[in-house]
Design a protein around this motif. Structure first.
Motif, PDB file in Angstrom:
ATOM      1  N   ALA A 257      23.222  43.880  -1.413  1.00  0.00           N
ATOM      2  CA  ALA A 257      23.166  44.448  -2.787  1.00  0.00           C
ATOM      3  C   ALA A 257      24.011  45.801  -3.179  1.00  0.00           C
ATOM      4  O   ALA A 257      24.826  45.722  -4.245  1.00  0.00           O
ATOM      5  N   VAL A 258      23.973  46.617  -2.169  1.00  0.00           N
ATOM      6  CA  VAL A 258      24.705  47.876  -2.265  1.00  0.00           C
ATOM      7  C   VAL A 258      26.280  47.546  -1.987  1.00  0.00           C
ATOM      8  O   VAL A 258      27.097  48.170  -2.834  1.00  0.00           O
ATOM      9  N   ALA A 259      26.553  46.710  -1.212  1.00  0.00           N
ATOM     10  CA  ALA A 259      27.984  46.216  -1.027  1.00  0.00           C
ATOM     11  C   ALA A 259      28.666  45.663  -2.119  1.00  0.00           C
ATOM     12  O   ALA A 259      29.647  45.656  -2.576  1.00  0.00           O
ATOM     13  N   LYS A 260      27.806  44.742  -3.058  1.00  0.00           N
ATOM     14  CA  LYS A 260      28.116  43.954  -4.191  1.00  0.00           C
ATOM     15  C   LYS A 260      28.267  45.127  -5.250  1.00  0.00           C
ATOM     16  O   LYS A 260      29.322  44.958  -5.992  1.00  0.00           O
TER      17      LYS A 260
ATOM     18  N   ASN B 140      26.039  52.597   1.475  1.00  0.00           N
ATOM     19  CA  ASN B 140      27.021  53.140   0.310  1.00  0.00           C
ATOM     20  C   ASN B 140      28.665  53.675   1.274  1.00  0.00           C
ATOM     21  O   ASN B 140      29.376  53.460   0.917  1.00  0.00           O
ATOM     22  N   LEU B 141      28.061  54.620   2.236  1.00  0.00           N
ATOM     23  CA  LEU B 141      29.147  55.013   3.191  1.00  0.00           C
ATOM     24  C   LEU B 141      29.988  53.910   3.715  1.00  0.00           C
ATOM     25  O   LEU B 141      31.473  54.060   3.509  1.00  0.00           O
ATOM     26  N   SER B 142      29.439  52.923   4.294  1.00  0.00           N
ATOM     27  CA  SER B 142      30.244  51.863   4.708  1.00  0.00           C
ATOM     28  C   SER B 142      30.915  51.097   3.845  1.00  0.00           C
ATOM     29  O   SER B 142      32.125  50.839   4.038  1.00  0.00           O
ATOM     30  N   SER B 143      30.355  50.635   2.732  1.00  0.00           N
ATOM     31  CA  SER B 143      31.477  50.026   1.661  1.00  0.00           C
ATOM     32  C   SER B 143      32.325  50.865   1.006  1.00  0.00           C
ATOM     33  O   SER B 143      33.290  50.334   0.589  1.00  0.00           O
ATOM     34  N   LEU B 144      32.194  52.122   0.601  1.00  0.00           N
ATOM     35  CA  LEU B 144      33.090  52.911   0.362  1.00  0.00           C
ATOM     36  C   LEU B 144      34.272  52.905   1.373  1.00  0.00           C
ATOM     37  O   LEU B 144      35.322  53.225   1.025  1.00  0.00           O
ATOM     38  N   CYS B 145      34.027  52.964   2.609  1.00  0.00           N
ATOM     39  CA  CYS B 145      35.119  52.967   3.684  1.00  0.00           C
ATOM     40  C   CYS B 145      35.865  51.656   3.585  1.00  0.00           C
ATOM     41  O   CYS B 145      37.253  51.473   3.623  1.00  0.00           O
ATOM     42  N   GLY B 146      35.066  50.810   3.445  1.00  0.00           N
ATOM     43  CA  GLY B 146      35.719  49.186   3.061  1.00  0.00           C
ATOM     44  C   GLY B 146      36.838  49.245   2.117  1.00  0.00           C
ATOM     45  O   GLY B 146      37.926  48.749   2.071  1.00  0.00           O
ATOM     46  N   ASN B 147      36.218  49.874   0.869  1.00  0.00           N
ATOM     47  CA  ASN B 147      37.008  49.766  -0.284  1.00  0.00           C
ATOM     48  C   ASN B 147      38.409  50.901  -0.067  1.00  0.00           C
ATOM     49  O   ASN B 147      39.501  50.532  -0.643  1.00  0.00           O
ATOM     50  N   THR B 148      38.387  51.983   0.760  1.00  0.00           N
ATOM     51  CA  THR B 148      39.336  52.642   0.964  1.00  0.00           C
ATOM     52  C   THR B 148      40.369  52.064   2.055  1.00  0.00           C
ATOM     53  O   THR B 148      41.673  52.120   1.770  1.00  0.00           O
TER      54      THR B 148
ATOM     55  N   ASN C 268      28.998  48.286  -5.142  1.00  0.00           N
ATOM     56  CA  ASN C 268      30.263  49.174  -4.782  1.00  0.00           C
ATOM     57  C   ASN C 268      31.507  48.187  -4.792  1.00  0.00           C
ATOM     58  O   ASN C 268      32.840  48.557  -4.624  1.00  0.00           O
ATOM     59  N   GLY C 269      31.498  47.001  -4.830  1.00  0.00           N
ATOM     60  CA  GLY C 269      32.680  45.917  -4.813  1.00  0.00           C
ATOM     61  C   GLY C 269      33.345  45.749  -3.428  1.00  0.00           C
ATOM     62  O   GLY C 269      34.618  45.639  -3.439  1.00  0.00           O
ATOM     63  N   CYS C 270      32.754  45.964  -2.423  1.00  0.00           N
ATOM     64  CA  CYS C 270      33.370  45.946  -1.083  1.00  0.00           C
ATOM     65  C   CYS C 270      33.254  44.334  -0.603  1.00  0.00           C
ATOM     66  O   CYS C 270      32.481  43.903  -0.288  1.00  0.00           O
ATOM     67  N   ARG C 271      34.661  43.839  -0.755  1.00  0.00           N
ATOM     68  CA  ARG C 271      34.731  42.513  -0.125  1.00  0.00           C
ATOM     69  C   ARG C 271      34.372  42.318   1.279  1.00  0.00           C
ATOM     70  O   ARG C 271      33.650  41.242   1.791  1.00  0.00           O
ATOM     71  N   TYR C 272      34.567  43.332   2.155  1.00  0.00           N
ATOM     72  CA  TYR C 272      34.407  43.468   3.677  1.00  0.00           C
ATOM     73  C   TYR C 272      32.847  43.182   3.825  1.00  0.00           C
ATOM     74  O   TYR C 272      32.241  42.415   4.474  1.00  0.00           O
ATOM     75  N   CYS C 273      32.079  44.392   3.270  1.00  0.00           N
ATOM     76  CA  CYS C 273      30.586  44.511   3.541  1.00  0.00           C
ATOM     77  C   CYS C 273      29.868  43.272   2.906  1.00  0.00           C
ATOM     78  O   CYS C 273      28.893  42.647   3.593  1.00  0.00           O
ATOM     79  N   THR C 274      30.450  42.814   1.443  1.00  0.00           N
ATOM     80  CA  THR C 274      29.839  41.480   1.114  1.00  0.00           C
ATOM     81  C   THR C 274      29.897  40.431   1.881  1.00  0.00           C
ATOM     82  O   THR C 274      29.063  39.669   2.091  1.00  0.00           O
ATOM     83  N   TYR C 275      31.004  40.227   2.357  1.00  0.00           N
ATOM     84  CA  TYR C 275      31.304  38.846   3.486  1.00  0.00           C
ATOM     85  C   TYR C 275      30.355  39.009   4.557  1.00  0.00           C
ATOM     86  O   TYR C 275      29.639  38.174   5.079  1.00  0.00           O
ATOM     87  N   ILE C 276      30.363  40.238   5.140  1.00  0.00           N
ATOM     88  CA  ILE C 276      29.347  40.451   6.374  1.00  0.00           C
ATOM     89  C   ILE C 276      28.089  40.346   6.276  1.00  0.00           C
ATOM     90  O   ILE C 276      27.422  39.381   6.815  1.00  0.00           O
ATOM     91  N   HIS C 277      27.635  40.768   5.036  1.00  0.00           N
ATOM     92  CA  HIS C 277      25.957  40.783   4.941  1.00  0.00           C
ATOM     93  C   HIS C 277      25.358  39.489   3.960  1.00  0.00           C
ATOM     94  O   HIS C 277      24.448  39.393   4.122  1.00  0.00           O
TER      95      HIS C 277
END
Length: 217
Positions: free
Chosen positions: A60-63, A146-154, A65-74
């Protein structure tokens, strides 16, 4: 000639930006330091929170924040933990239909905790089902993701920048984004591979996996 130059200067394709939040180095350091006091609760959540709920919070947090990597993983990890296709779709924005109410409240509480102020009604509902320690664990899970997904966005911002397009945001240099990407890679890379294996295993019905996992579209 001048009109062509003007057209190139105002090319809408080159004026687009990556529309999701990412980090510069000071923001990354700030969030990392803010996460530190929550680490005991985060470690406790590994023991005290079910794998299913933990992965649903992460997704839910990954989605959000719009992180495609964390969304795919989780997606893969949540499915392996027992989440149905319908529950995963709901976490990714589909209308709420079939979802355990207690877990749904927990997920909504965790996501809302990132905003600083939680709706009083949601907080009241959460307190009916979860202890103070449980809620602290949910908040810690949300902060970590949140930290992880924003790193993915970075990482995406860096790729966007290197492709010749404007960066995702002002105030972040390519060097800062590269540094953050390198810090995230040792965790993100293996996690992507593990999720891919889970999804492929579900599709091929390999032995040892508990349920079929539909590959992400």
């Amino acid at each position: 000639m001048s009109s062509k130059k003007g057209a190139a200067k105002h090319d809408p394709a080159r004026s687009k930006k990556l529309r999701k939040r990412s980090y510069n180095l000071p923001e990354f350091a700030r969030d990392l330091l803010e996460l530190a006091p929550h680490l005991p609760a985060g470690l406790a959540s590994i023991r005290g929170t079910s794998a299913l709920l933990r992965e649903e919070v992460f997704l839910a947090v990954a989605k959000k924040n719009g992180c495609r990597y964390c969304t795919y993983i989780h997606e893969g990890f949540a499915a392996y933990a027992g989440a149905s296709d319908e529950e995963i779709a709901t976490l990714e924005g589909a209308p709420l239909h079939h979802f355990d109410r207690k877990r749904w409240i927990a997920v909504q509480y965790a996501v809302a905790s990132l905003g600083g102020r939680i709706d009083p009604h949601l907080k009241s509902e959460a307190k009916k089902h979860y202890s103070k320690e449980d809620l602290a664990q949910l908040e810690a899970l949300a902060r970590a993701m949140n930290l992880s997904s924003l790193c993915g966005n970075t990482v995406d911002s860096l790729l966007w920048r290197l492709s010749g397009k404007p960066g995702a945001r002002r105030g972040a240099s390519a060097a800062e984004e590269l540094f953050i990407a390198l810090l995230a890679a040792p965790i993100g890379g293996p996690a992507l591979l593990a999720s891919a294996v889970l999804k492929a295993g579900g599709r091929l019905r390999l032995p040892g996996l508990r349920r079929e996992i539909r590959p992400a579209p």
